[in-house]
Design a protein around this motif. Structure first.
Motif, PDB file in Angstrom:
ATOM      1  N   SER A 283      51.892  45.171  34.376  1.00 32.32           N
ATOM      2  CA  SER A 283      50.901  46.128  34.868  1.00 32.32           C
ATOM      3  C   SER A 283      49.492  45.562  34.741  1.00 32.32           C
ATOM      4  CB  SER A 283      51.000  47.446  34.085  1.00 32.32           C
ATOM      5  OG  SER A 283      52.234  48.081  34.319  1.00 32.32           O
ATOM      6  N   GLU A 284      49.231  44.869  33.624  1.00 31.47           N
ATOM      7  CA  GLU A 284      47.913  44.273  33.428  1.00 31.47           C
ATOM      8  C   GLU A 284      47.707  43.067  34.348  1.00 31.47           C
ATOM      9  OE1 GLU A 284      45.802  45.923  31.034  1.00 31.47           O
ATOM     10  OE2 GLU A 284      47.498  47.241  31.457  1.00 31.47           O
TER      11      GLU A 284
ATOM     12  N   GLN B  22      48.997  42.649  37.309  1.00 32.00           N
ATOM     13  CA  GLN B  22      48.741  43.135  38.662  1.00 32.00           C
ATOM     14  C   GLN B  22      47.271  43.494  38.863  1.00 32.00           C
ATOM     15  OE1 GLN B  22      51.466  46.386  39.331  1.00 32.00           O
ATOM     16  NE2 GLN B  22      53.036  45.045  40.178  1.00 32.00           N
ATOM     17  N   ALA B  23      46.637  43.982  37.787  1.00 26.99           N
ATOM     18  CA  ALA B  23      45.236  44.388  37.888  1.00 26.99           C
ATOM     19  C   ALA B  23      44.298  43.198  38.115  1.00 26.99           C
ATOM     20  CB  ALA B  23      44.813  45.148  36.627  1.00 26.99           C
TER      21      ALA B  23
ATOM     22  N   ASN C 169      43.057  43.081  41.640  1.00 28.67           N
ATOM     23  CA  ASN C 169      42.414  44.245  42.255  1.00 28.67           C
ATOM     24  C   ASN C 169      40.951  43.940  42.556  1.00 28.67           C
ATOM     25  OD1 ASN C 169      40.811  44.725  39.946  1.00 28.67           O
ATOM     26  ND2 ASN C 169      42.236  46.230  39.113  1.00 28.67           N
TER      27      ASN C 169
ATOM     28  N   TYR D 220      38.515  43.051  39.266  1.00 29.24           N
ATOM     29  CA  TYR D 220      38.621  41.754  38.587  1.00 29.24           C
ATOM     30  C   TYR D 220      38.641  40.586  39.567  1.00 29.24           C
ATOM     31  CZ  TYR D 220      39.446  44.263  34.263  1.00 29.24           C
ATOM     32  OH  TYR D 220      39.300  45.078  33.166  1.00 29.24           O
TER      33      TYR D 220
ATOM     34  N   PRO E 108      43.524  42.936  31.254  1.00 31.75           N
ATOM     35  CA  PRO E 108      43.151  41.963  32.293  1.00 31.75           C
ATOM     36  C   PRO E 108      42.004  41.048  31.885  1.00 31.75           C
ATOM     37  CG  PRO E 108      43.518  44.116  33.272  1.00 31.75           C
ATOM     38  CD  PRO E 108      43.562  44.317  31.796  1.00 31.75           C
TER      39      PRO E 108
END
Length: 265
Positions: free
Chosen positions: A141-142, A144-145, A148, A151, A237
């Protein structure tokens, strides 16, 4: 005009300037790794050690506690239970290091190297292949960020690739299940030289709460040669970005979680 395009035009640039220049890290106020002040430990007290679900805390010969960040899942149970307040909650991120011993609070001499083969090989860019070797998907999950708009990892010259043939760095999450060992080793073997390995998340750096069972190994250590260790359950992240830049010698390494305040500079 698509809704999200219109929203983006109205909001303006969303990407943070950090770490290239001043800007938000996106992690303000997030509870991070606990900080140990062993001088406060009381004789014959083992409350924190007994409470730790991942075995990150242990007692030294002087009967003081010692904390292995490579096994810490940042559950804060030790902070809550310690009668002497020797452990305190912080907003410190997990920190990346090239030496596993640095996560045990040991000053790592190898961190003092001015230049590494990584910088000579790749300069300021890196292609990363991620393999989930038994993670709970918290680390994923981190990760994937990272791509975005906030980041925007690509702006730093760091890219994810789906093929080991194009990868410079193998990013491994999870304690490595026995079923995943062969695919993980095959992936590493398919990468061209020079190649590097990053153990990301407490499961990969120290086993977490699941390592060492009938279905899992205790970490990536001993299975692949690890060049970068990043604990955390999961690492956020910003911690991933910081660790990757440390690997590329574009950011100085930190010695411990207490040094994370530099992110707010």
């Amino acid at each position: 005009m698509p809704f999200w395009t219109l929203t983006g035009l109205r909001a303006g640039r969303a990407t943070t300037g950090w770490p290239l220049r001043d800007g938000p890290t996106g992690q303000d106020g997030v509870i991070g790794m606990p900080r140990l002040k062993a001088e406060r430990c009381a004789p014959d007290c083992s409350a924190c050690v007994d409470s730790c679900p991942s075995g990150a805390l242990s007692l030294t010969g002087e009967n003081a506690a010692t904390l292995d960040y490579g096994r810490c899942i940042a559950c804060q149970l030790c902070v809550e239970i310690c009668p002497e307040e020797a452990l305190e909650a912080t907003h410190d991120w997990a920190f990346g290091t090239r030496d596993r011993e640095a996560l045990r609070g040991v000053t790592a001499q190898r961190e003092a190297q001015a230049r590494t083969a990584i910088e000579r090989a790749f300069g300021r860019s890196l292609h990363v292949l991620h393999v989930d070797a038994g993670s709970c998907n918290g680390c994923e999950s981190e990760i994937q960020a990272l791509n975005n708009p906030f980041y925007n990892l690509h702006r730093l010259g760091i890219f994810f690739t789906p093929s080991p043939r194009f990868a410079d760095l193998l990013l491994v999450t999870g304690p490595v299940t026995r079923a995943m060992r062969a695919p993980l080793e095959a992936t590493y073997a398919a990468m061209p030289e020079p190649r590097w390995v990053m153990a990301a998340g407490t499961c990969a750096t120290g086993g977490g709460v699941n390592g060492g069972g009938y279905a899992c190994y205790e970490s990536v250590e001993g299975i692949l040669p690890v060049d970068l260790w990043l604990p955390g359950c999961p690492p956020n992240p910003a911690a991933f970005i910081d660790a990757l830049l440390v690997l590329l010698e574009r950011r100085p390494p930190r010695r411990g979680a207490e040094e994370n305040e530099h992110a707010r500079d």
